[in-house]
Design an enzyme around this catalytic site. Structure first.
Site, PDB file in Angstrom:
ATOM      1  N   HIS A  15      39.436   9.215  19.967  1.00 16.59           N
ATOM      2  CA  HIS A  15      40.798   9.477  20.419  1.00 16.59           C
ATOM      3  C   HIS A  15      41.776   9.078  19.329  1.00 16.59           C
ATOM      4  CE1 HIS A  15      39.788  10.539  24.454  1.00 16.59           C
ATOM      5  NE2 HIS A  15      39.072   9.445  24.616  1.00 16.59           N
ATOM      6  N   LYS A  68      47.941   4.668  23.450  1.00 20.77           N
ATOM      7  CA  LYS A  68      48.108   4.786  22.011  1.00 20.77           C
ATOM      8  C   LYS A  68      49.221   3.850  21.565  1.00 20.77           C
ATOM      9  CE  LYS A  68      46.830   9.621  22.330  1.00 20.77           C
ATOM     10  NZ  LYS A  68      45.430   9.264  22.545  1.00 20.77           N
ATOM     11  N   TYR A 111      44.523  10.249  13.714  1.00 20.51           N
ATOM     12  CA  TYR A 111      43.111   9.969  13.992  1.00 20.51           C
ATOM     13  C   TYR A 111      42.519   9.306  12.763  1.00 20.51           C
ATOM     14  CZ  TYR A 111      43.471  13.485  17.713  1.00 20.51           C
ATOM     15  OH  TYR A 111      43.822  14.205  18.821  1.00 20.51           O
TER      16      TYR A 111
END
Lengths: 134, 357
Positions: free
Chosen positions: B277, B308, B269
């Site tokens: 997110h 991601k 993060y």
């Protein structure tokens, strides 16, 4: 209501079993929790199942189909590291379905306690199961 | 937790140890000089009370913090640890308090919002299923294409209306009742017992002892609890490479948390889980590891599905296993961790027809 774990004076943490129990009882708010009596020894570990009723259906394709659908789920607490070491073999799962669950159990839910503080839940079905719809 | 602090104030510091803030120096004022010099030499930024950790289970060690304010401190200063009965921040006691004590549902904890959204989604799916049944019924009766089209159009419209109604509906505080087993949660004077602890990953605990003086144990005691006294290098290799990678990202300012839910080692993060997110999923590999193609692609698909970026992080040891093991026995962790090199590769599925930037 059945509940075997009446002693909550100690904080969770003494065992994986307790961690999963408290998670179901006080975080996921399951009802009718009970430790099933049957035990099985597997590679030096005692396996035992927690049964209980979740506040709502766990999967959206659970509706209908099964006439003896009483909403009871069977949870097997297990250490993630155990899982990594490959202790949960096919034979072991067979043993769990045969000796730990009632004969009408369609699935068990694995509760994997991990060393990062989370408990992950995974379904294991007996035999082939229609894929879940998203 | 219940406090309504803006997140920028609540999560001001990225780590549990804060920089020393010196008073402003006014050059032509001698008192200012004296005061500044005094502060310069007297300020300390170590914790006055180090954070107490406990261990449980001998075979697979769990490391927990039990004090409420210390759990909160570790969460607010760098997002260390996970509440055992929560998604990440230890909010269980507050949630339970809201559930059992004041049912006006103030302070919707994340869990409650998620639960509500899931219920809405479930309702929506049921509606959709019903409509599919209607369509099937029509087909069974041998409806024409026109009739089918008409029905589909109707259904689409009503689903749209249904969805917009859903999203405008308020989050209804559930009428929760106190269950029998909930009675066990109360102390004699009617307060709720704290059942939850904050659990630290082994690498987090190591970071908070070895890199920052935060926990009340020594690095040596910690490693002894984690791996005992290792006889061979293989016993400690995994822990070392996990720690080296964790330290690598933490020292570059990333907030690294467990990636177990995505089948990888860490999530990265920019600041922390409540604020955004995670952007990256990190998977640790030895520098000489070769995996088959399925291994890479299966993980890549999972990670891409969660929006991601997939990072393969290779760890290379620059010293012999014997040297590392000797240092380990001497407690020379600094030499150990600095004799590893970390390099990363991002891995992304590329579709020629779609990705044409």
């Amino acid at each position: 209501m059945d509940s075997d774990y009446t002693d909550v004076t100690n904080r969770i943490g003494e065992s994986t079993f307790r961690l999963v129990w408290d998670n179901l009882a006080y975080a996921q708010l399951w009802e009718q929790l009970r430790t099933r009596d049957e035990q099985v020894e597997w590679q030096g570990q005692t396996l035992q199942i927690i049964e209980g009723k979740p506040p709502h259906k766990l999967s959206n394709d659970d509706d209908g189909g099964n006439e003896n659908d009483h909403g009871i789920e069977y949870v097997l607490p297990i250490e993630m590291s155990q899982y990594k070491a490959g202790k949960l073999t096919f034979k072991c799962l067979d043993l769990i379905f045969d000796q730990l669950c009632p004969p009408d159990a369609r699935r068990i839910t694995l509760a994997l306690a991990n060393s990062d503080g989370t408990v992950m839940f995974y379904f294991v079905y007996k035999g082939i199961h229609k894929p879940k719809r998203n | 937790m219940g406090k309504r602090k803006p997140s920028s104030a609540r999560y001001k510091y990225p780590l549990p140890i804060h920089p020393i803030e010196l008073p402003p120096l006014i050059p032509h004022n001698p008192i200012s000089w004296v005061y500044w010099t005094y502060c310069y030499f007297s300020s300390v930024n170590g914790l006055t009370n180090k954070i107490h950790v406990e261990f449980f289970n001998d075979k697979y060690v769990h490391i927990v913090v039990k004090d409420d304010s210390q759990m909160n401190y570790l969460w607010e200063n760098g997002f260390f640890g996970t509440g055992q009965l929560s998604r990440s921040e230890p909010t269980w006691k507050n949630r339970t308090h809201n559930r059992l004590a004041d049912s006006d549902g103030h302070g919707n904890a994340l869990e409650k919002v998620t639960q509500h959204r899931r219920l809405l989604r479930l309702e929506f799916k049921k509606q959709r299923e019903k409509m599919e049944q209607e369509l099937l019924e029509l087909r069974r009766k041998g409806g024409t294409i026109e009739q089918e089209k008409e029905l589909l159009e109707q259904q689409r419209k009503s689903l749209r209306v249904y969805k917009s109604q859903q999203s405008s509906a308020e989050v209804l505080p559930h009428e929760e009742t106190i269950r029998d087993i909930d009675l066990l949660l109360f102390t004699d004077d009617g307060k709720i017992r704290q059942l939850e602890s904050l659990e630290l990953m082994p690498v987090e605990a190591m970071f908070l002892t070895f890199a920052l003086p935060v926990l009340d144990i020594t690095a040596k005691d910690l490693t002894r609890r984690l791996v005992g006294i290792p006889e061979k290098y293989e016993d400690i290799h995994q822990f070392i490479s996990q720690y080296v990678v964790y330290h690598h990202y933490r020292s570059h300012g990333w907030c690294a948390r467990s990636g177990v839910k995505f089948g990888c080692d860490y999530l990265l993060y920019q600041r922390g889980p409540p604020l955004e997110h995670a952007e990256f999923c990190v998977r640790i590999l030895n520098s000489n590891d070769i995996k088959d193609y399925n291994w890479y692609s299966s993980l890549a698909r999972v990670v891409a599905g969660a929006n991601k970026t997939y990072v393969l992080c290779y760890v290379e040891s620059l010293r012999s296993p014997e040297t590392i093991l000797r240092w380990w026995h001497q407690g020379n962790y600094k030499s150990i961790f600095s004799s590893y090199k970390v390099g990363e590769i991002t891995y992304k599925r590329w579709i020629p027809g779609k990705n044409r930037e």
